[in-house]
Design an enzyme around this catalytic site. Structure first.
Site, PDB file in Angstrom:
ATOM      1  N   ARG A   1      82.319  67.061  17.729  1.00  6.10           N
ATOM      2  CA  ARG A   1      82.677  66.628  16.453  1.00  6.10           C
ATOM      3  C   ARG A   1      83.384  67.952  15.422  1.00  6.10           C
ATOM      4  NH1 ARG A   1      78.411  62.767  13.430  1.00  6.10           N
ATOM      5  NH2 ARG A   1      77.870  61.509  15.363  1.00  6.10           N
TER       6      ARG A   1
ATOM      7  N   LEU B   1      50.417  65.900  11.270  1.00  7.46           N
ATOM      8  CA  LEU B   1      51.542  65.374  11.862  1.00  7.46           C
ATOM      9  C   LEU B   1      52.439  66.211  13.057  1.00  7.46           C
ATOM     10  CD1 LEU B   1      53.541  62.754  11.799  1.00  7.46           C
ATOM     11  CD2 LEU B   1      54.905  64.085  10.184  1.00  7.46           C
TER      12      LEU B   1
ATOM     13  N   ASP C   1      70.690  57.393  12.504  1.00  5.93           N
ATOM     14  CA  ASP C   1      72.249  57.254  12.717  1.00  5.93           C
ATOM     15  C   ASP C   1      72.864  56.472  11.308  1.00  5.93           C
ATOM     16  OD1 ASP C   1      74.888  57.156  13.939  1.00  5.93           O
ATOM     17  OD2 ASP C   1      74.335  55.712  15.328  1.00  5.93           O
TER      18      ASP C   1
ATOM     19  N   LEU D   1      70.806  54.377  23.441  1.00  7.10           N
ATOM     20  CA  LEU D   1      69.919  55.589  23.211  1.00  7.10           C
ATOM     21  C   LEU D   1      70.873  56.831  22.906  1.00  7.10           C
ATOM     22  CD1 LEU D   1      67.110  55.002  25.827  1.00  7.10           C
ATOM     23  CD2 LEU D   1      66.877  54.701  23.563  1.00  7.10           C
ATOM     24  N   SER D   2      71.900  57.004  23.406  1.00  3.43           N
ATOM     25  CA  SER D   2      72.741  57.979  23.159  1.00  3.43           C
ATOM     26  C   SER D   2      72.228  59.309  23.750  1.00  3.43           C
ATOM     27  CB  SER D   2      73.245  58.097  21.528  1.00  3.43           C
ATOM     28  OG  SER D   2      73.889  57.169  21.048  1.00  3.43           O
TER      29      SER D   2
ATOM     30  N   HIS E   1      75.322  63.223   5.270  1.00  6.84           N
ATOM     31  CA  HIS E   1      74.450  63.973   5.818  1.00  6.84           C
ATOM     32  C   HIS E   1      73.443  64.383   4.906  1.00  6.84           C
ATOM     33  CE1 HIS E   1      76.438  63.500   9.645  1.00  6.84           C
ATOM     34  NE2 HIS E   1      77.378  64.243   9.155  1.00  6.84           N
TER      35      HIS E   1
ATOM     36  N   ARG F   1      81.896  62.407   4.554  1.00  5.31           N
ATOM     37  CA  ARG F   1      80.886  62.367   5.451  1.00  5.31           C
ATOM     38  C   ARG F   1      79.589  63.257   5.217  1.00  5.31           C
ATOM     39  NH1 ARG F   1      81.830  59.531  10.228  1.00  5.31           N
ATOM     40  NH2 ARG F   1      80.126  60.911  11.404  1.00  5.31           N
TER      41      ARG F   1
ATOM     42  N   ARG G   1      66.104  52.979  16.063  1.00  8.48           N
ATOM     43  CA  ARG G   1      67.525  53.523  15.926  1.00  8.48           C
ATOM     44  C   ARG G   1      68.086  52.652  14.632  1.00  8.48           C
ATOM     45  NH1 ARG G   1      72.305  55.635  19.585  1.00  8.48           N
ATOM     46  NH2 ARG G   1      73.949  56.156  17.945  1.00  8.48           N
TER      47      ARG G   1
ATOM     48  N   SER H   1      72.731  66.138  18.730  1.00  5.67           N
ATOM     49  CA  SER H   1      72.769  65.899  20.197  1.00  5.67           C
ATOM     50  C   SER H   1      73.647  66.916  20.873  1.00  5.67           C
ATOM     51  CB  SER H   1      73.161  64.604  20.401  1.00  5.67           C
ATOM     52  OG  SER H   1      74.606  64.428  20.230  1.00  5.67           O
TER      53      SER H   1
ATOM     54  N   ARG I   1      78.995  56.448   8.020  1.00  6.42           N
ATOM     55  CA  ARG I   1      79.335  54.851   7.408  1.00  6.42           C
ATOM     56  C   ARG I   1      78.697  54.909   6.213  1.00  6.42           C
ATOM     57  NH1 ARG I   1      77.181  52.393  12.809  1.00  6.42           N
ATOM     58  NH2 ARG I   1      76.685  54.445  13.197  1.00  6.42           N
TER      59      ARG I   1
HETATM   60  C1  IPE Z   1      73.201  59.860  17.979  1.00  7.27           C
HETATM   61  O1  IPE Z   1      74.133  59.705  17.181  1.00  7.27           O
HETATM   62  C2  IPE Z   1      72.783  61.726  17.683  1.00  7.27           C
HETATM   63  C3  IPE Z   1      71.964  61.486  16.405  1.00  7.27           C
HETATM   64  C4  IPE Z   1      71.625  60.557  15.847  1.00  7.27           C
HETATM   65  C5  IPE Z   1      71.570  63.095  16.410  1.00  7.27           C
HETATM   66  P1  IPE Z   1      75.552  59.625  17.498  1.00  7.27           P
HETATM   67  O2  IPE Z   1      76.210  58.999  16.225  1.00  7.27           O
HETATM   68  O3  IPE Z   1      75.978  61.005  17.872  1.00  7.27           O
HETATM   69  O4  IPE Z   1      75.664  58.811  18.767  1.00  7.27           O
HETATM   70  P2  IPE Z   1      76.730  57.917  19.261  1.00  7.27           P
HETATM   71  O5  IPE Z   1      78.071  58.716  19.502  1.00  7.27           O
HETATM   72  O6  IPE Z   1      77.123  56.748  18.341  1.00  7.27           O
HETATM   73  O7  IPE Z   1      76.510  57.266  20.647  1.00  7.27           O
HETATM   74  C1  IPE Z   2      74.023  60.566  12.253  1.00  7.80           C
HETATM   75  O1  IPE Z   2      74.982  60.034  11.387  1.00  7.80           O
HETATM   76  C2  IPE Z   2      74.031  62.032  11.994  1.00  7.80           C
HETATM   77  C3  IPE Z   2      74.232  62.626  13.359  1.00  7.80           C
HETATM   78  C4  IPE Z   2      74.492  61.930  14.365  1.00  7.80           C
HETATM   79  C5  IPE Z   2      74.094  64.318  13.318  1.00  7.80           C
HETATM   80  P1  IPE Z   2      76.472  60.030  12.094  1.00  7.80           P
HETATM   81  O2  IPE Z   2      77.379  61.108  11.583  1.00  7.80           O
HETATM   82  O3  IPE Z   2      76.578  59.723  13.456  1.00  7.80           O
HETATM   83  O4  IPE Z   2      77.041  58.611  11.258  1.00  7.80           O
HETATM   84  P2  IPE Z   2      78.010  57.534  11.815  1.00  7.80           P
HETATM   85  O5  IPE Z   2      77.500  57.036  13.119  1.00  7.80           O
HETATM   86  O6  IPE Z   2      79.363  58.233  11.894  1.00  7.80           O
HETATM   87  O7  IPE Z   2      78.020  56.562  10.611  1.00  7.80           O
HETATM   88 MG    MG Z   3      76.550  58.129  14.584  1.00 11.31          MG
END
Ligand code: IPE
Ligand code: IPE
Ligand code: MG
Length: 257
Positions: free
Chosen positions: A83, A143, A32, A207-208, A49, A45, A200, A77, A36
């Protein structure tokens, strides 16, 4: 610790002694903080990624070097479909590019790739590539790399319940005889070792919807680093924290028995 602060090299003598204990067999990672990271660097963004994929490569290399048996990464997820379409498209094309560019190398390194989550009809190309990755590496013994794609823990438990219900309907199973092993065996993770550690990144502490059943007695480690900055030293810090934990599973610490 401040977000982004480097992990300390030394973990202290009293902690060192415990860090010598058995390491985790199965580590799951909620990757995660890509968005940010991008915002902090004044970038779109999507760039976060892209840099996140580099962190995935570093993590796989580090996990192999450190002798971890299984790593499960949360890549998309079942809730991430909410999104914007452009971001979903970017994530899908990154996943496709990653498999196309790295699958042969993973196979050469004896990595076994598995996919967990519900098969999703939205992108046939993604599904085909994921299945190709599983098929090609099926007999590898290094692995165990599991990619959670279109994954939700509640959905996984729901699909397992449906499988068991179908067994009952077919007369092959008695409702009153269903065991925890039966349910665990009907989950997507049936072939993986028990989950020991969930990491995390990004500082969020939830845990999302990741591995809800499997994390019942896993240790949870939340790291103040954004995913694109994750590297071997952060993984080692999480392993050191894991080694300091007392895993009691509802019992008593051996010294108190
Ligand atoms: C969890 O992160 C899903 C993945 C890392 C793929 P999110 O950024 O989607 O989770 P929330 O929305 O903060 O709970
Ligand atoms: C994790 O980063 C990637 C996925 C959830 C696919 P985010 O896209 O959730 O990044 P933040 O939480 O907005 O920083
Ligand atoms: Mg996120």
């Amino acid at each position: 610790m401040k977000l982004g602060a480097r992990p300390s090299a030394s973990i202290g003598p009293e902690k060192m002694s415990r860090a010598g204990g058995a390491g985790p067999r199965h580590v799951a990672i909620i990757m995660d903080g890509n968005g940010r990271w991008a915002r902090a660097h004044g970038l779109p963004r999507a760039e976060g990624h892209r840099r996140g994929v580099e962190a995935v490569r570093r993590t796989i290399a580090a996990a192999r070097e450190l002798g971890i048996e299984a790593v499960t990464i949360y890549s998309f997820s079942s809730e991430n479909w909410s999104r914007p379409a452009a971001e979903i498209g970017e994530l899908m094309s990154l996943l496709k590019r990653f498999i196309r560019s790295d699958l042969r190398d993973l196979h050469t390194k004896n990595v076994r790739v598995r996919i967990i989550g519900e098969r999703h009809p939205s992108d046939n190309e993604v599904q085909a590539l994921l299945e190709e990755a599983e098929e090609l590496t099926r007999h590898n013994t290094g692995l165990n790399l599991t990619v959670a794609f279109n994954y939700g823990g509640r959905n996984e438990i729901l699909r397992a319940a449906r499988k068991l219900a179908a067994e009952i309907a077919a007369g092959r199973l008695e409702a009153s005889q269903i065991s925890e092993q039966d349910l665990a065996g009907a989950l997507d993770t049936a072939d993986l070792p028990p989950l020991d550690l969930v990491i995390r990144t990004s500082g969020e502490q939830r845990l999302s919807n990741f591995l809800l059943w499997q994390s019942a007695y896993a240790e949870l480690v939340f790291l103040p680093v954004l995913w694109p900055d994750f590297d071997r030293s952060w993984l080692e810090q999480a392993l050191a924290e894991y080694a300091r934990r007392d895993r009691r599973f509802g019992g008593l610490d051996p010294t108190e028995r």
